[in-house]
Enzyme design. Structure first.
Site, PDB file in Angstrom:
ATOM      1  N   ASP A  10       0.787  -1.253   0.000  1.00 24.82           N
ATOM      2  CA  ASP A  10       0.000   0.000   0.000  1.00 24.82           C
ATOM      3  C   ASP A  10       0.814   1.295   0.000  1.00 24.82           C
ATOM      4  O   ASP A  10       0.463   2.246   0.721  1.00 24.82           O
ATOM      5  CB  ASP A  10      -0.964   0.022   1.203  1.00 24.82           C
ATOM      6  N   ASP A  52      -4.662  -0.859  -1.563  1.00 23.08           N
ATOM      7  CA  ASP A  52      -5.990  -0.743  -0.990  1.00 23.08           C
ATOM      8  C   ASP A  52      -6.844  -0.175  -2.132  1.00 23.08           C
ATOM      9  O   ASP A  52      -6.438   0.806  -2.770  1.00 23.08           O
ATOM     10  CB  ASP A  52      -5.913   0.240   0.192  1.00 23.08           C
ATOM     11  N   HIS A  54     -10.658   0.591  -2.949  1.00 18.23           N
ATOM     12  CA  HIS A  54     -12.044   0.588  -2.467  1.00 18.23           C
ATOM     13  C   HIS A  54     -13.041   1.143  -3.480  1.00 18.23           C
ATOM     14  O   HIS A  54     -12.736   2.103  -4.191  1.00 18.23           O
ATOM     15  CB  HIS A  54     -12.150   1.460  -1.206  1.00 18.23           C
ATOM     16  N   SER A  60     -15.844   0.860   5.342  1.00 17.69           N
ATOM     17  CA  SER A  60     -14.889   1.405   6.320  1.00 17.69           C
ATOM     18  C   SER A  60     -14.816   2.928   6.282  1.00 17.69           C
ATOM     19  O   SER A  60     -14.084   3.527   7.056  1.00 17.69           O
ATOM     20  CB  SER A  60     -13.491   0.844   6.077  1.00 17.69           C
ATOM     21  N   HIS A  94     -10.699   7.013   1.419  1.00 19.36           N
ATOM     22  CA  HIS A  94      -9.315   6.858   0.937  1.00 19.36           C
ATOM     23  C   HIS A  94      -9.249   5.758  -0.118  1.00 19.36           C
ATOM     24  O   HIS A  94     -10.079   4.841  -0.123  1.00 19.36           O
ATOM     25  CB  HIS A  94      -8.373   6.521   2.107  1.00 19.36           C
ATOM     26  N   LYS A 122      -6.762  -5.197  -2.837  1.00 21.11           N
ATOM     27  CA  LYS A 122      -7.601  -5.691  -1.734  1.00 21.11           C
ATOM     28  C   LYS A 122      -8.616  -4.605  -1.400  1.00 21.11           C
ATOM     29  O   LYS A 122      -8.446  -3.456  -1.804  1.00 21.11           O
ATOM     30  CB  LYS A 122      -6.745  -6.004  -0.507  1.00 21.11           C
ATOM     31  N   GLU A 129     -14.347  -4.957   5.670  1.00 17.05           N
ATOM     32  CA  GLU A 129     -13.047  -4.311   5.849  1.00 17.05           C
ATOM     33  C   GLU A 129     -11.935  -5.309   5.547  1.00 17.05           C
ATOM     34  O   GLU A 129     -12.105  -6.530   5.714  1.00 17.05           O
ATOM     35  CB  GLU A 129     -12.943  -3.799   7.303  1.00 17.05           C
ATOM     36  N   ALA A 163       0.498   0.727   6.423  1.00 17.78           N
ATOM     37  CA  ALA A 163       1.176   1.218   7.614  1.00 17.78           C
ATOM     38  C   ALA A 163       1.611   0.007   8.435  1.00 17.78           C
ATOM     39  O   ALA A 163       0.924  -0.995   8.460  1.00 17.78           O
ATOM     40  CB  ALA A 163       0.220   2.099   8.452  1.00 17.78           C
ATOM     41  N   CYS A 167      -1.912  -2.597   7.831  1.00 11.22           N
ATOM     42  CA  CYS A 167      -1.889  -3.563   6.725  1.00 11.22           C
ATOM     43  C   CYS A 167      -0.596  -4.361   6.643  1.00 11.22           C
ATOM     44  O   CYS A 167      -0.620  -5.535   6.251  1.00 11.22           O
ATOM     45  CB  CYS A 167      -2.206  -2.848   5.417  1.00 11.22           C
TER      46      CYS A 167
HETATM   47 ZN    ZN Z   1      -8.765   0.972   3.331  1.00  9.65          ZN
END
Ligand code: ZN
Length: 214
Positions: A10, A52, A54, A60, A94, A122, A129, A163, A167
């Site tokens: 990420d 990430d 989304h 989330s 995000h 992902k 989540e 982070a 993750c």
């Molecule tokens: Zn996320």
């Protein structure tokens, strides 16, 4: 014999200073991570970059749930006939798919192009989540990461990126649970909470789960 994979978690614009959900000093790891990828002595059999990724209405997001950012949330299991719950945090919007914030940091994207490594997304199912790059928090929906590693006969997984306390941690614990030798290379990560108490808690959780922090 060990067959090594490096998982770069990420390193996306939204997780860098100036992004929607910045990890403090996250930008400091970009050049070191590129050097690590290119270090011939590491003998990476495969390098994988995760994102990430989304939908705009992801569960989330505080906005989706009409609650304040960073407020606690209790998620209900997505597994049929399972009544369990998990505690989480609602985030600012995000890494929405295809936005600037969801793109890999420029230098990381260039490196990805240069070496042509695999990207694993992902977080793309809106009703659950994800922290680990292997699966959702219920370990129910699996990404393609596990089968990719297995198809390349990987034995040892090294995790870096952002982070550390979310993750990166969950990806490394998932790897250990799936039977890989799992390591986190600390200098190539940054945490959201990096105070000594949080770091000690993290270290304990990693040891309990068979992950080595180097
Ligand atoms: Zn996320």
């Amino acid at each position: 014999m060990s067959v090594k994979a490096l998982i770069v978690v990420d390193i996306q614009n939204d997780f860098l200073p100036g992004g929607a959900l910045p990890v403090p000093h996250g930008d400091e790891i970009i050049e070191p991570v590129i050097k690590l990828i290119e270090d011939p002595e590491q003998k990476w059999h495969r390098v994988i970059m995760t994102r990430d990724w989304h939908p705009y209405d992801h569960i989330s997001f505080a906005k989706t749930q009409k609650k304040p950012e960073f407020s606690p949330v209790t998620y209900k299991s997505v597994i049929p006939n399972d009544n369990s719950t998990k505690e989480g945090t609602l985030w600012p919007v995000h890494c929405v798919q295809e936005t600037h914030g969801s793109q890999l940091a420029d230098a990381i994207a260039e490196e990805q192009q240069k070496i042509g490594c695999k990207i694993v997304n992902k977080g793309y199912l809106s009703d659950r989540e994800y922290y680990s790059a292997f699966s959702d928090i219920w370990n129910y929906h699996r990404t393609e990461l596990n089968s990719y590693l297995d198809s390349h006969h990987i034995t040892d997984v090294y995790v870096v990126g952002l982070a550390l306390d979310y993750c990166v941690k969950h990806t490394a614990i998932s790897a250990a649970k799936r039977g890989y030798n799992a390591y986190i290379l600390k200098d190539y990560t940054r945490a959201i909470h990096s105070d000594p108490e949080s770091m000690q808690k993290l270290q304990n959780e990693l040891s309990e789960n068979g992950v080595t922090l180097i």
